[in-house]
Design a protein around this motif. Structure first.
Motif, mmCIF file in Angstrom:
data_model
loop_
_atom_site.group_PDB
_atom_site.id
_atom_site.type_symbol
_atom_site.label_atom_id
_atom_site.label_comp_id
_atom_site.label_asym_id
_atom_site.label_seq_id
_atom_site.Cartn_x
_atom_site.Cartn_y
_atom_site.Cartn_z
ATOM 1 N N UNK A 78 134.232 100.656 72.520
ATOM 2 C CA UNK A 78 134.035 99.435 71.745
ATOM 3 C C UNK A 78 132.715 98.739 72.136
ATOM 4 N N UNK A 133 132.663 93.320 65.319
ATOM 5 C CA UNK A 133 133.158 92.497 64.237
ATOM 6 C C UNK A 133 132.106 92.287 63.157
ATOM 7 N N UNK A 160 137.236 98.961 64.721
ATOM 8 C CA UNK A 160 138.286 99.768 64.098
ATOM 9 C C UNK A 160 138.127 101.253 64.315
ATOM 10 N N UNK A 198 140.174 93.679 80.106
ATOM 11 C CA UNK A 198 141.009 93.491 78.949
ATOM 12 C C UNK A 198 140.291 93.711 77.646
ATOM 13 N N UNK A 199 139.081 94.209 77.781
ATOM 14 C CA UNK A 199 138.315 94.419 76.570
ATOM 15 C C UNK A 199 138.985 95.464 75.704
ATOM 16 N N UNK A 201 142.616 97.628 75.561
ATOM 17 C CA UNK A 201 143.964 97.857 76.096
ATOM 18 C C UNK A 201 144.400 99.238 75.655
ATOM 19 N N UNK A 249 144.515 99.317 68.758
ATOM 20 C CA UNK A 249 144.246 99.612 67.339
ATOM 21 C C UNK A 249 143.116 100.602 67.302
ATOM 22 N N UNK B 65 149.191 89.961 67.854
ATOM 23 C CA UNK B 65 149.214 91.387 67.523
ATOM 24 C C UNK B 65 149.927 91.641 66.208
ATOM 25 N N UNK B 68 147.963 90.548 63.236
ATOM 26 C CA UNK B 68 146.899 91.487 62.898
ATOM 27 C C UNK B 68 147.453 92.696 62.172
ATOM 28 N N UNK B 219 141.992 90.050 64.402
ATOM 29 C CA UNK B 219 141.659 90.932 65.515
ATOM 30 C C UNK B 219 140.882 90.165 66.597
ATOM 31 N N UNK B 220 140.069 89.271 66.167
ATOM 32 C CA UNK B 220 139.326 88.439 67.126
ATOM 33 C C UNK B 220 140.284 87.617 67.966
ATOM 34 N N UNK B 222 143.328 88.192 68.634
ATOM 35 C CA UNK B 222 144.085 89.044 69.550
ATOM 36 C C UNK B 222 143.220 89.430 70.742
ATOM 37 N N UNK B 223 142.007 89.789 70.460
ATOM 38 C CA UNK B 223 141.112 90.212 71.543
ATOM 39 C C UNK B 223 140.846 89.070 72.513
ATOM 40 N N UNK B 226 143.784 88.526 74.700
ATOM 41 C CA UNK B 226 143.987 89.571 75.704
ATOM 42 C C UNK B 226 142.944 89.444 76.815
#
Lengths: 650, 239
Positions: A78, A133, A160, A198-199, A201, A249, B65, B68, B219-220, B222-223, B226
């Motif tokens: 990522x 993003x 993604x 945690x970037x 998981x 994901x 989560x 998303x 998604x942002x 969630x990230x 986390x």
């Protein structure tokens, strides 16, 4: 030229080449004709043809390149990503490929910064060029001398398309848990993926299989943990373990490198347990077998009960084998039999009754038929090893004799009576095995009351009794040969209801009467006592009687004892209704009944007692005997139980 | 008689399920779960037991989560049904931008690594709060479609509901972690409003853009959460 052509065609008819190209060659080759010239021309033609065709064959259509196709773009952590494409045909010319991209909401087109890091036909975006993003619009262009081709654009967002590298440092160790081994598998995330902050998981999955079983993987989902325990191992098995990971994901990574492990043999413990079990069960089996063997007999009796064979109580088979008959049959003799104090008449010896046959045979027949059920005539004058039961099958049945007597005496009546007797002979006789006395059906004179009710035996018997009395009185007239005629037939009464008591009384009465009749005849003993012999028993349970042979020959009245038979004379009957037997006497004792004048008192002659005392004793006349105390010797040694039977008070 | 017996045997399980068990479990049915009213009385005792921070964070992350995932499914559904293939690839060329573009949200990893926890949480909150209203609008817009499948509508509805609860959770989290009090507000507007009735194509494109932007923002969220979780190294070990 024309001549050339003509020459050519004439000389070489096969080759019909008529191209203008040929002509200058021919002109060039205008040389004198001959074999060499011919060969040369052939060669030239061939060469030209080859050039012509090869030119066609080698011709290329150079064209712009075909559109390349973008296969995929992937980001391992990522932070960077790589895009790959597939080139199409290059159109025969050297083609170059270029990747251009635009970021979202920006018209600036950038070219791929790095074509080489990721290999052939790829573009690598490093960290600086990667924005997350943010939509990238990427397309690939193929360019050659003739043109260019654009691939289809692809929109991607880095977050993604994450496909991490496989996990690293996979270690498998065999651990033991209470004697049972298990595999402890541990690994590390791919070093590029930043899971610590945690970037990314990651979730993990591993698979295990035995070495010998191809493609039989056992999958285990491990979640976010980095170690896993695998149980239920085969002892001594070799296992292969692999692990892979996936971001929350994203796409699954490739399987990691395989790790091999061998499980040590641990089934010693199992084996010992099985050995113990086997020994124990063998022991139990032996014990059971021994028990079975010990109790085989009783078990056999339980399971297969023995079928009782025929056996007579007290009868010893072994004695039979020895051949000593006396001892054998002594067992069969039942002591105290016949019972001395039998109260019932059926247990006593049944006297046979001599029945007077009336003139009218039809009624008698009727009666006889009606009354016939079961008859037993007991022979009281003979004692045999039998129990003393009367049996109709003894050859001293009176019926036969009576039949013959009739013949002699009377023509007509005898015939009819004979018919009757014969009919009676063939009447069904049922032997009552219970020992009851049964007497023949009554053959009374045709008194009307007789013909009607066979069931009313008692009354009929009484009347019969009276009748017999009357007949006896009638018959006492001497010389009356035309008397009713003694047809001495035993009569039996069907005795279904066992009402023997009154019947037998009556019977005896009748019998006495008939004996009286006999006395009239003289010393014809044959009519006095005629015996029939059972010929056979037919299938309808009828006893077929036949007169005893060689019996009636003696007019003197020697009673025809059946020769060769084992008879003993009855001396008398005592008070207890016991037969007193005499030894086989001489003929003198037996013979003369004529001279006997008995008043019922002793004497050789024995007369049947009669109820009535009206009779006068004549020669050979049966007199009534006071039966209470006298023991009368039968004339022929037979005791007429009729007299005996009249000892009710005795 | 046979058919009667067959009927009996057939209906016995049904009977058991529908009648017997409810009768037997009647007392249990009467226990109804009532949400706790956790408003604190003035100066009174807090009646509700408080949740621990770790559990709250975990729960918030789970919420994010789920949101998303559902938004991803909605987006792909919409794409399949309404967007022709050519336009799928030219999302950005249509000129539609995400409504949250203007928000001061970190967009690169380096930025995120430098930002503090507080700002992470606030960013999350901003995102959540900015999407509550547009989702409602999206819902109404989708309802206007004739052929919108029910699953799509249900999903979007669900998402909008969950987003509100997520907002509440983040507010509580901020309060716990940062000891700040914040108001949950719906009054923040201005990010998106549309007065005119759009054309059909525009409407579709707008909705499509809206959905994909929301998916990205989910998604942002969630990230960020986390990352926030793994920053609590004393309670979590994300290595």
């Amino acid at each position: 030229m024309r001549g050339f052509l003509r020459w050519r065609t004439a000389e070489l008819p096969v080759m019909h080449v008529s191209t203008p190209a040929v002509i200058p060659v021919n002109q060039l080759l205008k040389s004198p004709m001959g074999c060499g010239a011919m060969m040369k021309s052939v060669m030239e033609v061939l060469l030209l043809l080859m050039l012509f065709f090869t030119a066609h064959a080698k011709e290329k259509s150079y064209s712009p390149p075909e559109k390349p196709t973008q296969t995929r773009c992937r980001s391992p952590e990522k932070e960077t990503f790589t895009c790959w494409w597939e080139p199409g045909s290059d159109g025969g010319l050297p083609t170059t490929y270029a990747l251009y991209y635009r970021k979202e909401n920006s018209e600036t087109v950038y070219e791929c910064p790095d074509y080489h890091t990721a290999g052939e036909n790829s573009c690598f975006f490093n960290k600086n060029d990667t924005s997350i993003w943010v939509n990238y619009n990427i397309s690939v262009v193929a360019t050659n001398a003739l043109g260019r081709a654009f691939s289809d654009p692809v929109d991607i967002d880095v977050v993604y398309i994450v496909e991490p590298n496989p996990p690293e440092k996979l270690t498998v160790a065999v651990m033991e848990d209470k004697g049972w081994p298990f595999l402890l598998v541990s690994w590390e995330p791919p070093h590029k993926a930043d899971t610590r902050s945690g970037w990314i998981t990651l979730i993990y999955e591993l698979r295990v299989r035995l070495e010998e079983e191809e493609d039989d993987w056992e999958m285990h989902h491990a979640g976010q943990q980095k170690m896993f325990n695998i149980f239920s191992l085969r002892s001594g098995g070799e296992y292969l373990v692999e692990v892979r990971c996936k971001p929350d994901h994203g796409f699954w990574s490739e399987w990691s490198s395989t790790s091999y492990v061998k499980v040590p043999d641990y089934f010693h413990r199992e084996k010992s347990m099985w050995i113990l079990v086997a020994v124990f069960s063998a022991l139990i089996f032996l014990i059971l077998t021994w028990l079975l063997h010990m109790n085989s007999h009783s078990l056999k009796h339980c399971i297969l009960p023995p079928v009782p064979g025929p056996k007579i109580k007290g009868f010893d088979n072994k004695l039979l084998k020895n051949g000593n008959s006396d001892e054998i049959f002594s067992a069969l003799v039942v002591p105290n039999f016949p019972p001395a104090s039998a109260s019932k008449y059926e247990e006593m010896l049944v006297e046979y009754l001599e029945v007077y046959v009336p003139e009218e045979p039809e009624l008698m027949l009727e009666e006889s038929k009606d009354l016939l059920d079961g008859c037993l005539k007991s022979e009281n004058s003979r004692s045999d090893s039998d129990s003393g039961r009367g049996s109709c099958d003894s050859h001293t049945l009176l019926m036969d004799k009576c039949g013959e007597t009739k013949e002699e005496e009377r023509q007509t009546n005898r015939e009819s009576s004979l018919m009757e007797t014969q009919g009676w002979k063939e009447e069904a006789i049922n032997h009552d095995t219970s020992g009851k006395v049964k007497t023949w059906p009554s053959v009374y004179s045709p008194l009307p009351q007789y013909g009607s009710n066979p069931l009313d035996k008692q009354s009929s018997l009484e009347t019969a009794k009276q009748h017999s009395l009357s007949t006896s009185s009638f018959l006492t007239q001497p010389g009356t040969k035309d008397a009713l005629g003694p047809s001495y037939t035993d009569f039996c009464l069907s005795n279904k209801e066992n009402h023997l008591h009154p019947q037998t009384l009556a019977h005896r009465a009748l019998q006495t009467q008939s004996d009286v009749n006999i006395s009239n005849i003289g010393c014809k003993r044959s009519p006095a006592t005629e015996y029939v012999e059972v010929q056979r028993v037919n299938k309808e349970d009828m006893v077929l009687l036949q007169p005893v042979v060689s019996r009636c020959g003696h007019i003197e009245g020697c009673p025809n004892l059946p020769k060769g038979e084992d008879y003993s004379k009855v001396k008398g009957v005592d008070c207890d209704n016991r037969l007193l037997l005499q030894r086989e006497g001489t003929g003198e004792d037996v013979c003369p009944c004529v001279d006997q004048e008995t008043n019922g008192e002793g004497g050789n002659c024995y007369t049947s007692s009669t109820v009535s005392t009206t009779q006068k004793p004549t020669a050979c006349m049966y007199t009534a005997m006071p039966l209470q105390e006298e023991t009368a010797l039968a004339l022929n040694g037979y005791v007429d139980t009729a007299t005996m039977g009249n000892l009710p008070s005795c | 008689m046979d058919s009667f017996e067959i009927k009996i045997t057939h209906y016995i399980p049904y009977f058991m399920q529908s009648v017997v068990w409810p009768l037997l479990l009647w007392p249990c049915l009467q226990t109804v779960s009532i949400p706790l009213d956790c408003r604190e009385d003035q100066g009174g005792v807090n009646r509700c037991p408080s949740i621990s921070q770790e559990k709250l964070l975990d729960r918030v992350i789970q919420h994010a989560e789920l949101i998303y995932r559902v938004s991803e499914e909605s987006c792909s559904l919409f794409e399949e049904m309404f967007i022709p293939f050519e336009l799928q690839l030219q999302r950005n060329q249509a000129g539609y931008t995400c409504i949250t573009k203007a928000l001061p949200i970190p967009s690169s990893r380096s930025e995120i690594q430098q930002i503090s926890d507080k700002w992470l949480l606030h960013s999350v909150l901003m995102l959540v709060q900015s999407w509550i209203e547009p989702l409602v609008y999206l819902q109404t817009s989708l309802n206007l479609y004739d052929v919108a499948p029910n699953t799509l509508l249900n999903k979007t509805k669900w998402v909008s509901e969950k987003l509100i609860s997520l907002e509440q959770g983040v507010v509580v989290l901020i309060k716990k972690m940062l000891d700040e009090g914040l108001l949950t507000t719906n009054s923040e507007q201005g990010l998106f409003h549309n007065d005119a009735q759009p054309e059909m194509l525009e409407s579709v494109m707008r909705d499509y853009t809206s959905l994909s932007c929301f998916k990205k923002d989910a998604h942002k969220m969630e990230t960020f959460l986390k990352l926030l979780k793994c920053r609590q190294t004393d309670k979590y070990n994300c290595a």
